[in-house]
Design a protein around this motif. Structure first.
Motif, short mmCIF file in Angstrom:
data_model
loop_
_atom_site.label_atom_id
_atom_site.label_comp_id
_atom_site.label_asym_id
_atom_site.label_seq_id
_atom_site.Cartn_x
_atom_site.Cartn_y
_atom_site.Cartn_z
N THR A 297 -28.93 -78.85 -52.88
CA THR A 297 -29.55 -78.41 -54.12
C THR A 297 -28.55 -77.63 -54.96
O THR A 297 -27.99 -76.64 -54.50
N ILE A 298 -28.32 -78.13 -56.18
CA ILE A 298 -27.46 -77.44 -57.14
C ILE A 298 -28.39 -76.69 -58.09
O ILE A 298 -29.29 -77.28 -58.68
N THR A 299 -28.17 -75.39 -58.24
CA THR A 299 -28.99 -74.57 -59.13
C THR A 299 -28.14 -74.06 -60.28
O THR A 299 -27.07 -73.48 -60.06
N VAL A 300 -28.61 -74.30 -61.49
CA VAL A 300 -27.96 -73.77 -62.69
C VAL A 300 -28.92 -72.75 -63.29
O VAL A 300 -30.02 -73.11 -63.72
N GLU A 301 -28.50 -71.48 -63.34
CA GLU A 301 -29.39 -70.39 -63.78
C GLU A 301 -28.75 -69.64 -64.94
O GLU A 301 -27.55 -69.38 -64.94
N ASP A 302 -29.59 -69.31 -65.93
CA ASP A 302 -29.11 -68.49 -67.04
C ASP A 302 -30.10 -67.37 -67.31
O ASP A 302 -31.22 -67.39 -66.79
N ASN A 303 -29.67 -66.38 -68.09
CA ASN A 303 -30.58 -65.30 -68.47
C ASN A 303 -30.84 -65.34 -69.97
O ASN A 303 -30.85 -64.31 -70.66
N LYS B 224 -34.06 -71.56 -64.53
CA LYS B 224 -33.38 -72.08 -63.34
C LYS B 224 -33.63 -73.59 -63.28
O LYS B 224 -34.78 -74.03 -63.32
N ILE B 225 -32.55 -74.35 -63.17
CA ILE B 225 -32.65 -75.80 -62.99
C ILE B 225 -32.20 -76.13 -61.57
O ILE B 225 -31.08 -75.77 -61.17
N HIS B 226 -33.06 -76.79 -60.79
CA HIS B 226 -32.72 -77.17 -59.41
C HIS B 226 -32.53 -78.69 -59.36
O HIS B 226 -33.47 -79.45 -59.63
N LEU B 227 -31.32 -79.11 -59.00
CA LEU B 227 -31.01 -80.54 -58.87
C LEU B 227 -30.88 -80.84 -57.38
O LEU B 227 -29.94 -80.38 -56.72
N THR B 228 -31.81 -81.60 -56.82
CA THR B 228 -31.81 -81.90 -55.39
C THR B 228 -31.37 -83.34 -55.17
O THR B 228 -31.90 -84.27 -55.79
N LEU B 229 -30.37 -83.51 -54.28
CA LEU B 229 -29.82 -84.84 -53.98
C LEU B 229 -29.82 -85.05 -52.47
O LEU B 229 -29.69 -84.09 -51.70
N PRO B 230 -29.95 -86.32 -52.01
CA PRO B 230 -29.85 -86.58 -50.57
C PRO B 230 -28.49 -86.13 -50.05
O PRO B 230 -27.47 -86.30 -50.72
N TYR B 231 -28.48 -85.55 -48.85
CA TYR B 231 -27.27 -84.98 -48.31
C TYR B 231 -26.20 -86.05 -48.06
O TYR B 231 -25.11 -86.00 -48.59
N GLN B 232 -26.53 -87.04 -47.27
CA GLN B 232 -25.59 -88.15 -47.05
C GLN B 232 -26.38 -89.44 -46.94
O GLN B 232 -27.17 -89.62 -46.03
N ARG B 233 -26.14 -90.33 -47.88
CA ARG B 233 -26.82 -91.61 -47.85
C ARG B 233 -25.94 -92.66 -48.52
O ARG B 233 -25.67 -92.58 -49.71
N GLU B 234 -25.48 -93.62 -47.75
CA GLU B 234 -24.64 -94.66 -48.32
C GLU B 234 -25.48 -95.58 -49.18
O GLU B 234 -26.65 -95.82 -48.91
N GLU B 235 -24.86 -96.08 -50.23
CA GLU B 235 -25.57 -97.00 -51.11
C GLU B 235 -25.74 -98.35 -50.43
O GLU B 235 -24.83 -98.87 -49.80
N ALA B 236 -26.97 -98.87 -50.52
CA ALA B 236 -27.23 -100.16 -49.87
C ALA B 236 -26.45 -101.25 -50.57
O ALA B 236 -26.37 -101.27 -51.79
#
Length: 530
Positions: free
Chosen positions: A459-465, A518-530
């Motif tokens: 999860t990549i989080t981009v936060e600002d105030n 806060k923006i949370h970008l969630t991506l699969p940890y390890q997954r090869e492209e089919a």
């Protein structure tokens, strides 16, 4: 008659030679069910006993001049019910005839109940037809009753005095049992039909409500619970007025006695659900009297959502065609203008204006490119890439622009983290969200970029105030042509959401006005492209 005599003689021989019974003794019916066992059997036979008692009580009402007892047993001869003439009942009580006692040849001797169960046919014993002499003044008439498949349920017996004995009793009993069996079978079919109806009502996704003519709710299925947000146990017995969304339509049908079909309405007890409603009046077929109303309503929320998606898809298709037109008609002359502008030989004063022209031309070029991208499906080419390094490079790239607005971007990488992704697309997403964070802080501020991982996701989080957003704005983020910025077109974030979705990830947003985002970008940890 000869067959009956044969049954009786065989039973008496068994009592004398096998059980060694004394005909002058008084039999003791000692085989008893425990209270728990008796209760279980009474529950099992509850429906049958109710039907039998209804018909046999009616029969007894015609035999008021004759002392008569009715005894009902199960298929093993255990007495489940006994009632009738009080004076005769006191005599039978002295023999131990009561609920839970078993009429068995080995204890009761030759008796009509055991013989009826053994030979599966009506049997009558009068006076000394019984093995024990104490029954000399008693006449017993017993007949088995059964299910449709012939399986014996139990017996029904009429007991009277010898002097009142008549073949009429056996005829009355047989006739009553025929009627009782038909009623039991009908009751079974009704129970089965009711069970099927309940299964259908439970399984159907349609909400179903049935009321009486006064609007009182009799049926209310699980789908109705889900759609209306009201529990069945709370609604059964209540009037339909307690469901304000349905009340006017039910009142119309119950008053006018006419159907209502495809009525659009919205339930908002929990989450908003849009439905189509049909209500039908119910009539008694025999006298055509109104007996209630039947309503079914189907949740169309997903249909409307799909409709919105189709509209969105059509918009994208239109934008694709528009983008292709822009690319063909504008990109080439725009590139020429930008090139020739850079070649202009101007003095220091005019350079300021030329730079403005170049900036505006670049802005136009980016706008055209965005339209072109919206017209194409998002295709990712994933490779195993160091996400930590990608974020560091992006933060470094954006920092130079952030310093101009008195903003600092913080990212503290802890370790290298590799995932399968399209690096250029993820970089585009990060740039877009960091750029939005910078633009949300007109008076300067801080941006924090954080990277977390678990066993399955990163999860990549981009936060600002910065100034933050309303709940309505948060819910609209990613929608084509929606932007919280005055000069925004609502295209960039839509592209970002599509990129993350193509990577099998998701975007979640936390924001509050005046407190930041806060923006949370969630991506699969390890997954090869089919």
């Amino acid at each position: 008659m000869a067959q009956r005599d044969k049954y009786i003689q065989k039973s008496k021989n068994t009592c004398e030679h096998v059980y060694g019974m004394d005909p002058n003794s008084i039999p003791v019916l000692h085989v008893l069910l425990s209270d728990e066992e008796l209760e279980l059997r009474l529950q099992k036979y509850e429906s049958s006993l109710s039907i039998i008692q209804k018909f046999m009580q009616k029969l007894l009402s015609y035999l008021t001049e004759t002392p008569t007892m009715v005894v009902t047993t199960d298929h093993e001869g255990y007495i489940l019910d006994a009632y009738g003439d009080d004076s005769f009942k006191s005599m039978t009580d002295s023999f131990g005839i009561a609920r839970g006692v078993r009429f068995d040849e080995s204890t009761a001797g030759t008796n009509s109940i055991s013989l009826a169960l053994q030979y599966n046919e009506p049997v009558h014993l009068v006076g000394l037809d019984h093995y024990h002499n104490c029954f000399e003044q008693v006449a017993c008439y017993s007949a088995p009753y059964s299910y449709e498949d012939g399986k014996i349920i139990g017996t029904i017996s009429l007991m009277t005095t010898k002097e009142c004995a008549s073949q009429l009793h056996l005829g009355l009993l047989s006739s009553a049992i025929d009627t009782i069996e038909q009623e039991i079978k009908l009751n079974q079919k009704n129970d089965q039909l009711h069970l099927y109806n309940q299964m259908l009502m439970s399984a159907t996704p349609l909400g179903i409500i049935i009321t009486d003519p006064d609007g009182r709710i009799h049926e209310y299925n699980s789908s109705a619970e889900t759609i209306t947000g009201r529990k069945k146990k709370e609604m059964i017995g209540q009037t339909i007025t307690s469901i304000s969304e349905l009340d006017p339509f039910f009142q119309h049908v119950l008053t006018k006695k006419k159907n209502l079909e495809n009525i659009e309405l919205t339930f908002s007890a929990t989450e908003e659900k849009k439905c189509f409603l049909d209500i039908l009046p119910l009539f008694d077929e025999t006298n055509n009297q109104l007996v209630g109303a039947f309503a079914q309503f189907r949740d169309m929320t997903s249909y409307y959502e799909l409709q919105d998606q189709v509209i969105q898809s059509e918009k994208l298709s239109a934008i694709g065609k528009l983008g292709a037109g822009f690319a063909h008609e504008i990109r080439n002359p725009l590139t020429s203008i930008i090139g020739f502008t850079q070649m202009l030989d101007v003095d220091e004063q005019q350079t300021k204006y030329v730079n403005i022209i170049k900036d505006e031309l670049e802005r136009m070029k980016n706008l055209v490119n965005q339209f072109v991208m919206m017209g194409k499906p998002t295709i990712s080419q994933r490779r195993k890439t160091n996400l930590t390094t990608l974020i560091s490079e992006t933060v470094e790239l954006m920092n130079s622009n952030a310093h101009l607005f008195n903003i600092e971007i913080h990212f503290n990488p802890e370790e290298d983290l590799y995932i399968y992704m399209d690096a250029s697309q993820i970089k585009q997403v990060l740039i877009n969200f960091i750029k939005n964070a910078i633009e949300a802080m007109a008076d300067g501020g801080q941006v924090w970029v954080d990277l977390q991982q678990n066993n399955t996701n990163v999860t990549i989080t981009v936060e600002d105030n910065g100034e933050g957003m309303t709940e309505e704005e948060v819910n609209q983020l990613g929608t084509l042509f929606f932007s919280s910025k005055r000069s925004g077109l609502g295209i960039g974030l839509s592209i970002c959401f599509d990129i993350i979705k193509t990577h099998d990830g998701n975007v979640s947003v936390e924001s509050k006005e005046g407190e930041g985002t806060k923006i949370h970008l969630t991506l699969p940890y390890q997954r090869e492209e089919a």
